[in-house]
Write a protein that holds these residues in place. Sequence first.
Motif, PDB file in Angstrom:
ATOM      1  N   ALA A 176      -3.683 -28.289 -10.129  1.00 36.24           N
ATOM      2  CA  ALA A 176      -3.136 -28.490 -11.480  1.00 36.24           C
ATOM      3  C   ALA A 176      -4.049 -29.480 -12.208  1.00 36.24           C
ATOM      4  N   GLY A 177      -5.210 -29.005 -12.609  1.00 29.81           N
ATOM      5  CA  GLY A 177      -6.160 -29.839 -13.347  1.00 29.81           C
ATOM      6  C   GLY A 177      -6.828 -30.877 -12.460  1.00 29.81           C
ATOM      7  N   VAL A 178      -7.639 -31.727 -13.089  1.00 33.25           N
ATOM      8  CA  VAL A 178      -8.286 -32.836 -12.385  1.00 33.25           C
ATOM      9  C   VAL A 178      -7.207 -33.753 -11.796  1.00 33.25           C
ATOM     10  N   THR A 179      -6.132 -33.945 -12.565  1.00 35.80           N
ATOM     11  CA  THR A 179      -5.084 -34.849 -12.119  1.00 35.80           C
ATOM     12  C   THR A 179      -4.451 -34.364 -10.818  1.00 35.80           C
ATOM     13  N   GLY A 180      -4.180 -33.051 -10.736  1.00 36.69           N
ATOM     14  CA  GLY A 180      -3.610 -32.490  -9.508  1.00 36.69           C
ATOM     15  C   GLY A 180      -4.549 -32.680  -8.333  1.00 36.69           C
ATOM     16  N   GLY A 203     -13.801 -47.159 -17.185  1.00 42.27           N
ATOM     17  CA  GLY A 203     -13.590 -45.823 -16.639  1.00 42.27           C
ATOM     18  C   GLY A 203     -12.330 -45.246 -17.259  1.00 42.27           C
ATOM     19  N   ALA A 204     -12.097 -43.953 -17.030  1.00 44.08           N
ATOM     20  CA  ALA A 204     -10.971 -43.295 -17.713  1.00 44.08           C
ATOM     21  C   ALA A 204      -9.638 -43.920 -17.294  1.00 44.08           C
ATOM     22  N   ASP A 205      -8.942 -44.400 -18.314  1.00 44.10           N
ATOM     23  CA  ASP A 205      -7.659 -45.053 -18.124  1.00 44.10           C
ATOM     24  C   ASP A 205      -6.639 -44.125 -17.429  1.00 44.10           C
ATOM     25  N   GLY A 206      -6.657 -42.822 -17.800  1.00 46.50           N
ATOM     26  CA  GLY A 206      -5.701 -41.875 -17.219  1.00 46.50           C
ATOM     27  C   GLY A 206      -5.933 -41.726 -15.715  1.00 46.50           C
ATOM     28  N   ASN A 207      -7.169 -41.527 -15.305  1.00 44.94           N
ATOM     29  CA  ASN A 207      -7.492 -41.396 -13.879  1.00 44.94           C
ATOM     30  C   ASN A 207      -7.115 -42.672 -13.126  1.00 44.94           C
ATOM     31  N   ARG A 208      -7.383 -43.811 -13.752  1.00 50.44           N
ATOM     32  CA  ARG A 208      -7.106 -45.085 -13.095  1.00 50.44           C
ATOM     33  C   ARG A 208      -5.602 -45.207 -12.800  1.00 50.44           C
ATOM     34  N   GLU A 276     -16.153 -36.774  -7.371  1.00 52.37           N
ATOM     35  CA  GLU A 276     -16.942 -36.502  -8.579  1.00 52.37           C
ATOM     36  C   GLU A 276     -16.065 -35.808  -9.616  1.00 52.37           C
ATOM     37  N   ASP A 277     -15.684 -36.525 -10.672  1.00 54.10           N
ATOM     38  CA  ASP A 277     -14.889 -35.929 -11.755  1.00 54.10           C
ATOM     39  C   ASP A 277     -15.863 -35.346 -12.782  1.00 54.10           C
ATOM     40  N   ASP A 278     -16.001 -34.026 -12.728  1.00 54.06           N
ATOM     41  CA  ASP A 278     -16.958 -33.332 -13.608  1.00 54.06           C
ATOM     42  C   ASP A 278     -16.175 -32.732 -14.777  1.00 54.06           C
ATOM     43  N   TYR A 279     -15.540 -33.601 -15.563  1.00 53.51           N
ATOM     44  CA  TYR A 279     -14.506 -33.166 -16.510  1.00 53.51           C
ATOM     45  C   TYR A 279     -15.029 -32.434 -17.737  1.00 53.51           C
ATOM     46  N   ASP A 280     -16.278 -32.713 -18.179  1.00 53.18           N
ATOM     47  CA  ASP A 280     -16.725 -32.041 -19.423  1.00 53.18           C
ATOM     48  C   ASP A 280     -18.220 -31.728 -19.424  1.00 53.18           C
ATOM     49  N   SER A 305     -12.760 -30.621 -11.151  1.00 50.21           N
ATOM     50  CA  SER A 305     -12.930 -30.342 -12.577  1.00 50.21           C
ATOM     51  C   SER A 305     -11.770 -29.453 -13.029  1.00 50.21           C
ATOM     52  N   SER A 306     -11.765 -29.137 -14.337  1.00 43.75           N
ATOM     53  CA  SER A 306     -10.657 -28.322 -14.840  1.00 43.75           C
ATOM     54  C   SER A 306     -11.065 -27.593 -16.110  1.00 43.75           C
ATOM     55  N   LEU A 307     -10.116 -26.816 -16.633  1.00 42.17           N
ATOM     56  CA  LEU A 307     -10.366 -26.094 -17.881  1.00 42.17           C
ATOM     57  C   LEU A 307      -9.775 -26.817 -19.082  1.00 42.17           C
ATOM     58  N   SER A 308      -9.361 -28.062 -18.874  1.00 41.41           N
ATOM     59  CA  SER A 308      -8.713 -28.784 -19.975  1.00 41.41           C
ATOM     60  C   SER A 308      -9.636 -28.963 -21.169  1.00 41.41           C
ATOM     61  N   LYS A 309     -10.952 -29.085 -20.939  1.00 38.63           N
ATOM     62  CA  LYS A 309     -11.882 -29.309 -22.055  1.00 38.63           C
ATOM     63  C   LYS A 309     -12.491 -28.007 -22.579  1.00 38.63           C
ATOM     64  N   VAL A 310     -12.367 -26.948 -21.807  1.00 34.67           N
ATOM     65  CA  VAL A 310     -12.997 -25.686 -22.215  1.00 34.67           C
ATOM     66  C   VAL A 310     -11.964 -24.730 -22.809  1.00 34.67           C
ATOM     67  N   LEU A 315      -2.920 -25.383 -19.808  1.00 34.76           N
ATOM     68  CA  LEU A 315      -3.014 -24.404 -18.716  1.00 34.76           C
ATOM     69  C   LEU A 315      -2.776 -25.054 -17.360  1.00 34.76           C
ATOM     70  N   ARG A 316      -3.099 -26.355 -17.267  1.00 33.24           N
ATOM     71  CA  ARG A 316      -3.022 -27.076 -15.988  1.00 33.24           C
ATOM     72  C   ARG A 316      -3.738 -26.293 -14.891  1.00 33.24           C
ATOM     73  N   LEU A 317      -4.947 -25.901 -15.139  1.00 32.62           N
ATOM     74  CA  LEU A 317      -5.745 -25.197 -14.134  1.00 32.62           C
ATOM     75  C   LEU A 317      -7.038 -25.964 -13.884  1.00 32.62           C
TER      76      LEU A 317
HETATM   77  C1  LIG Z   1     -12.370 -38.530 -17.461  1.00 34.28           C
HETATM   78  C2  LIG Z   1     -11.379 -37.414 -17.469  1.00 34.28           C
HETATM   79  N1  LIG Z   1     -11.220 -36.680 -16.370  1.00 34.28           N
HETATM   80  C3  LIG Z   1     -10.366 -35.628 -16.375  1.00 34.28           C
HETATM   81  C4  LIG Z   1      -9.626 -35.291 -17.462  1.00 34.28           C
HETATM   82  C5  LIG Z   1      -8.800 -34.038 -17.494  1.00 34.28           C
HETATM   83  O1  LIG Z   1      -7.676 -34.091 -16.721  1.00 34.28           O
HETATM   84  P1  LIG Z   1      -6.874 -32.768 -16.440  1.00 34.28           P
HETATM   85  O2  LIG Z   1      -7.827 -31.769 -15.863  1.00 34.28           O
HETATM   86  O3  LIG Z   1      -5.825 -33.191 -15.441  1.00 34.28           O
HETATM   87  O4  LIG Z   1      -6.268 -32.285 -17.706  1.00 34.28           O
HETATM   88  C6  LIG Z   1      -9.698 -36.064 -18.586  1.00 34.28           C
HETATM   89  C7  LIG Z   1      -8.836 -35.742 -19.744  1.00 34.28           C
HETATM   90  O5  LIG Z   1      -8.818 -36.318 -20.773  1.00 34.28           O
HETATM   91  C8  LIG Z   1     -10.623 -37.145 -18.604  1.00 34.28           C
HETATM   92  O6  LIG Z   1     -10.790 -37.875 -19.710  1.00 34.28           O
END
Ligand SMILES: Cc1ncc(COP(=O)(O)O)c(C=O)c1O
Length: 467
Positions: A176-180, A203-208, A276-280, A305-310, A315-317
């Motif tokens: 379920a995305g990078v978060t999952g 670093g990314a506050d959400g990941n932290r 390795e968070d390859d988010y975008d 990685s995920s499709l959140s940016k593409v 989708l949470r994929l």
């Molecule tokens: C650094 C980073 N990693 C990952 C994500 C994407 O997370 P997810 O795939 O869970 O939507 C984000 C979203 O803003 C981000 O900023």
Amino acid sequence: MTGSDFLQLDPSQTPRNGRTAWLAERLRAAITDGTLGVGARLPATRVLAADLSMARGTVAEAYKRLTEEGLLVTNQGGGTTVADLPVSAATPPLPHLREASPEQPLLEVSSGMPDLTSFPRAAWLRAERQVLATAGSEELGYADPQGAHRLRVALAGWLARSRGVSVAADRVIITAGVTGALSLLAQVLRDRGVATCAIEDPGADGNRRILDYWMDDITPVPVDEHGLDVTGLAGTGERAVLITPAHQFPTGVVLSPQRRRELLTWAQEVDGLVIEDDYDSEYRYDRTPVRAVHAGAPERVAHISSLSKVLAPALRLGWLIAPQALHDELVRKRWATDLGSPALPQLALAQLIESGTLERHLRSLRLRHRERRDAAVDAIERSLPGCAIEGIAAGLHLVVRLPEHLDDAEITARVRQAGIQVQPLSQHRFNPGPPGLVIGYGPHPIPRLQQAIKSIGEAIRPLLRQR
Ligand SMILES: Cc1ncc(COP(=O)(O)O)c(C=O)c1O
């Protein structure tokens, strides 16, 4: 009245290059700000092409893009009209910035979002229809917790093409995305006695926050112009690190080749894991996408990685490719958690990749985001003269550096009074550091972005002069 009058386009402004993207952007803006209402009929491609002195194929391609996005529909007789979609829900009309209140930010230029109005609704619907028309009833039962085999095969090809990651489909885990992926990894690491993890600072506050939730402790490691300070990492005694090497979030730096080597040596020496968070990494504007660190040491790196940016976060994929030593436990954890991700969206995504639609969509999105990036840089240079802009070569956001005497949290509170939501760099810091603003340019049409940045400038400029 000519076709270009109708659309409020000025033929003298037609650029020499990138005309399709230019026209599509103007039409998109006219639809989303309500200039062209639901049902409005667009001029015939021949008429508009003549008005704007451009090739008819260019106009047809712009109409096609917006039809793909679900903003236009082609009628039985061949005419093109504005689609009856809840566009306003996705992109509210241009707000009156002065009427903002702190409780109700009107315009969010925060980081991370792609242009969601361009989600390929028509193509996604076609893919879902195709899946439902062809999937056997057995595909509606309990699926493999690792993910649909068809999607894993499609993703393995896509990852090899886009990031140089060479992986067999049986090593891809759909999440379920990078978060999952991150929460799954954190839990398995904990089970193995690794209950703390190093992170980038900033670093990314959400990941932290996700890692903070699952782990006993997290340790910040500074980031400089070469990326993560690997000597600093080695000094922490940690055995796992979360890093964004292709496009560091939020600073935008690329991990240098020297640091990449040091990082992999560190992982080898401490028997550690690099996450390795390859988010975008799909959005590089200055060169071909940076090769994944995973490619250099697949048994030391978990690539996520995920499709959140593409496509869209909704989708949470996403996916996770882990060292063999962790793979089975990760799949077991996913099975025990929820038996895996829903199968039908996975099959629709596989269809989108196999048909080449995802890559075509990405090509057009890259152009659109690049135009918005250019417009944002331009507007910042005009509205915030003297402030350095960083991290513009890739991604969906940039960083504006502020003079040292300013507090970026106070500045964002002030900007919020003007109706604009923007992130302070300090939100992504563990330890205090120089102030800045993180501005996302992905979701907004250029005029709205320009207006937002102008308002940010008006709110901050008086403070820039104070010392
Ligand atoms: C650094 C980073 N990693 C990952 C994500 C994407 O997370 P997810 O795939 O869970 O939507 C984000 C979203 O803003 C981000 O900023």
